[in-house]
Design a protein around this motif. Structure first.
Motif, PDB file in Angstrom:
ATOM      1  N   ALA A 107     -12.732  30.998 -37.112  1.00 17.02           N
ATOM      2  CA  ALA A 107     -11.488  31.608 -36.616  1.00 17.02           C
ATOM      3  C   ALA A 107     -11.330  33.015 -37.184  1.00 17.02           C
ATOM      4  N   GLN A 108     -10.793  33.911 -36.360  1.00 17.48           N
ATOM      5  CA  GLN A 108     -10.605  35.301 -36.764  1.00 17.48           C
ATOM      6  C   GLN A 108      -9.133  35.569 -37.090  1.00 17.48           C
ATOM      7  N   SER A 109      -8.916  36.499 -37.979  1.00  9.49           N
ATOM      8  CA  SER A 109      -7.555  36.866 -38.366  1.00  9.49           C
ATOM      9  C   SER A 109      -6.748  37.293 -37.141  1.00  9.49           C
ATOM     10  N   ALA A 110      -5.519  36.783 -37.041  1.00 10.34           N
ATOM     11  CA  ALA A 110      -4.633  37.140 -35.923  1.00 10.34           C
ATOM     12  C   ALA A 110      -3.211  37.208 -36.438  1.00 10.34           C
ATOM     13  N   ILE A 111      -2.593  38.368 -36.281  1.00  8.57           N
ATOM     14  CA  ILE A 111      -1.237  38.591 -36.807  1.00  8.57           C
ATOM     15  C   ILE A 111      -0.360  39.180 -35.703  1.00  8.57           C
ATOM     16  N   THR A 112       0.815  38.592 -35.516  1.00  7.44           N
ATOM     17  CA  THR A 112       1.771  39.096 -34.528  1.00  7.44           C
ATOM     18  C   THR A 112       3.168  39.108 -35.137  1.00  7.44           C
ATOM     19  N   ASP A 113       3.872  40.204 -34.916  1.00  3.42           N
ATOM     20  CA  ASP A 113       5.255  40.337 -35.382  1.00  3.42           C
ATOM     21  C   ASP A 113       6.179  40.055 -34.201  1.00  3.42           C
ATOM     22  N   PHE A 114       7.059  39.065 -34.344  1.00  2.00           N
ATOM     23  CA  PHE A 114       7.976  38.660 -33.274  1.00  2.00           C
ATOM     24  C   PHE A 114       9.430  38.934 -33.671  1.00  2.00           C
ATOM     25  N   LYS A 115      10.209  39.364 -32.685  1.00  2.00           N
ATOM     26  CA  LYS A 115      11.642  39.575 -32.881  1.00  2.00           C
ATOM     27  C   LYS A 115      12.379  39.096 -31.644  1.00  2.00           C
ATOM     28  N   PRO A 160       1.557  42.790 -31.568  1.00  2.00           N
ATOM     29  CA  PRO A 160       0.302  42.251 -32.109  1.00  2.00           C
ATOM     30  C   PRO A 160      -0.350  43.256 -33.061  1.00  2.00           C
ATOM     31  N   LYS A 161      -0.702  42.790 -34.245  1.00  2.02           N
ATOM     32  CA  LYS A 161      -1.370  43.642 -35.234  1.00  2.02           C
ATOM     33  C   LYS A 161      -2.884  43.543 -35.124  1.00  2.02           C
ATOM     34  N   THR A 162      -3.340  42.528 -34.414  1.00  5.65           N
ATOM     35  CA  THR A 162      -4.762  42.349 -34.138  1.00  5.65           C
ATOM     36  C   THR A 162      -4.899  42.131 -32.630  1.00  5.65           C
ATOM     37  N   GLY A 163      -6.128  42.070 -32.135  1.00  2.00           N
ATOM     38  CA  GLY A 163      -6.314  41.993 -30.693  1.00  2.00           C
ATOM     39  C   GLY A 163      -7.183  40.840 -30.252  1.00  2.00           C
ATOM     40  N   ARG A 164      -6.787  39.630 -30.577  1.00  2.00           N
ATOM     41  CA  ARG A 164      -7.560  38.462 -30.163  1.00  2.00           C
ATOM     42  C   ARG A 164      -7.192  38.043 -28.736  1.00  2.00           C
ATOM     43  N   ILE A 217      -9.985  50.367 -32.938  1.00  2.00           N
ATOM     44  CA  ILE A 217     -10.667  49.616 -33.989  1.00  2.00           C
ATOM     45  C   ILE A 217      -9.983  49.813 -35.340  1.00  2.00           C
ATOM     46  N   ALA A 218      -9.458  51.032 -35.559  1.00  2.00           N
ATOM     47  CA  ALA A 218      -8.773  51.339 -36.821  1.00  2.00           C
ATOM     48  C   ALA A 218      -7.326  50.835 -36.838  1.00  2.00           C
ATOM     49  N   HIS A 219      -6.915  50.117 -35.790  1.00  2.00           N
ATOM     50  CA  HIS A 219      -5.549  49.577 -35.673  1.00  2.00           C
ATOM     51  C   HIS A 219      -4.488  50.674 -35.766  1.00  2.00           C
ATOM     52  N   GLN A 220      -4.781  51.805 -35.127  1.00  2.00           N
ATOM     53  CA  GLN A 220      -3.846  52.930 -35.128  1.00  2.00           C
ATOM     54  C   GLN A 220      -3.128  53.068 -33.791  1.00  2.00           C
ATOM     55  N   VAL A 221      -3.187  52.018 -32.989  1.00  2.00           N
ATOM     56  CA  VAL A 221      -2.464  51.968 -31.716  1.00  2.00           C
ATOM     57  C   VAL A 221      -1.406  50.883 -31.825  1.00  2.00           C
ATOM     58  N   GLN A 222      -0.173  51.222 -31.485  1.00  2.00           N
ATOM     59  CA  GLN A 222       0.899  50.218 -31.499  1.00  2.00           C
ATOM     60  C   GLN A 222       1.131  49.726 -30.074  1.00  2.00           C
ATOM     61  N   LYS A 223       1.064  48.422 -29.910  1.00  2.00           N
ATOM     62  CA  LYS A 223       1.302  47.797 -28.607  1.00  2.00           C
ATOM     63  C   LYS A 223       2.563  46.949 -28.681  1.00  2.00           C
ATOM     64  N   ARG A 224       3.448  47.157 -27.732  1.00  2.00           N
ATOM     65  CA  ARG A 224       4.693  46.390 -27.673  1.00  2.00           C
ATOM     66  C   ARG A 224       4.722  45.593 -26.375  1.00  2.00           C
TER      67      ARG A 224
END
Length: 263
Positions: A139-147, A173-177, A95-102
């Motif tokens: 709509a809910q905030s959704a942020i993803t970093d792509f490379k 993904p910075k959020t989890g939608r 919930i605190a967005h302290q997990v990084q998912k790749r």
């Protein structure tokens, strides 16, 4: 003779496939979830008989608590807690967005070198499971970093184009939608190969015929977090597998797992 054979058949035990355990301590356990396996039982899939949660419980001999989820067609790192308390602590970290998912995704076309996409997503509701939910939720905030990591072109005409292009994209993904990565990549006109809900079905069909592999080409390769009990930084990694690496080889990319690990 037939009577003896029948007795042996009755006594023969059905072999249940084992899940690959990537990490385990006294608080958590992580598996490499195969594509196509549901995380837990769902009334929407009543015909299914195997679920990651029940299979892992039976395999390690104790109850497990899911702390996040992967879409059914997505493979890779799936984490469970081994107690309700450790599940609560890990949920707080998520919930605190302290997990990084790749994730790694094989997509249509030549993706941009880098793109941070901030595009809110409206929650996708199921007609049956979510029939009592708020249908007008904003709509809910959704942020993803792509490379973009790799690009490939096959000299095969497709539609109005002289060749077929693919890219391997690293996704954070910075959020989890729900279906966030899949929907965001489709918005960028680079849908994931094998995505029947948010993809290009013409390309999906070609890919199945040409490479003889039918699955969503999305892989949860890494899950990183600070352990809530030990404060040690944990990085759990899943492999891509030989089937996927053989396709990468046909795209003139490396077929070594080492070359696709997180840098």
């Amino acid at each position: 003779m037939s009577e003896v054979i029948n007795k042996e058949m009755i006594q023969e035990e059905v072999e249940i496939p084992k899940l690959t355990i990537l990490y385990q301590d006294e608080y958590f356990v992580a598996i490499d979830k195969p594509a196509g396996l549901l995380v837990h039982r769902s009334f929407l899939d009543k015909h299914e008989t195997q679920f990651a949660m029940q299979m892992l419980r039976d395999q390690i001999g104790q109850h497990v608590y899911p702390v996040h989820r992967l879409d059914r067609p997505t493979s890779g790192v799936l984490l469970f807690a081994l107690s309700s308390e450790s599940a609560r602590k890990m949920n707080e970290i998520f919930i605190a967005h302290q997990v990084q998912k790749r994730y790694l995704a094989l997509v249509r076309g030549f993706a941009p070198e880098h793109r941070l996409l901030d595009k809110p997503l409206k929650e996708q509701l199921d007609k049956i499971a979510d029939k009592h939910a708020n249908q007008d939720k904003p709509a809910q905030s959704a942020i993803t970093d792509f490379k973009c990591l790799k690009q490939a072109s096959l000299d095969i005409p497709f539609g109005k184009y002289p060749s077929i292009r693919y890219s391997l994209v690293e996704c954070y993904p910075k959020t989890g939608r729900k279906h966030q990565i899949r929907r965001h990549l489709n918005h960028l006109t680079h849908p994931i190969i094998g995505d029947v809900n948010h993809g290009d079905n013409r390309h999906n069909h070609f890919f199945r015929e040409h490479f003889e592999l039918r699955r969503l080409m999305l892989f949860a390769t890494n899950l990183s977090f600070k352990h809530p009990y030990t404060d040690v930084q944990i990085n759990i990694e899943a492999s891509l597998g030989e089937e996927v690496l053989s396709i990468f080889k046909q795209l003139n990319w490396s077929d070594s797992e080492l070359d696709y690990r997180q840098k």
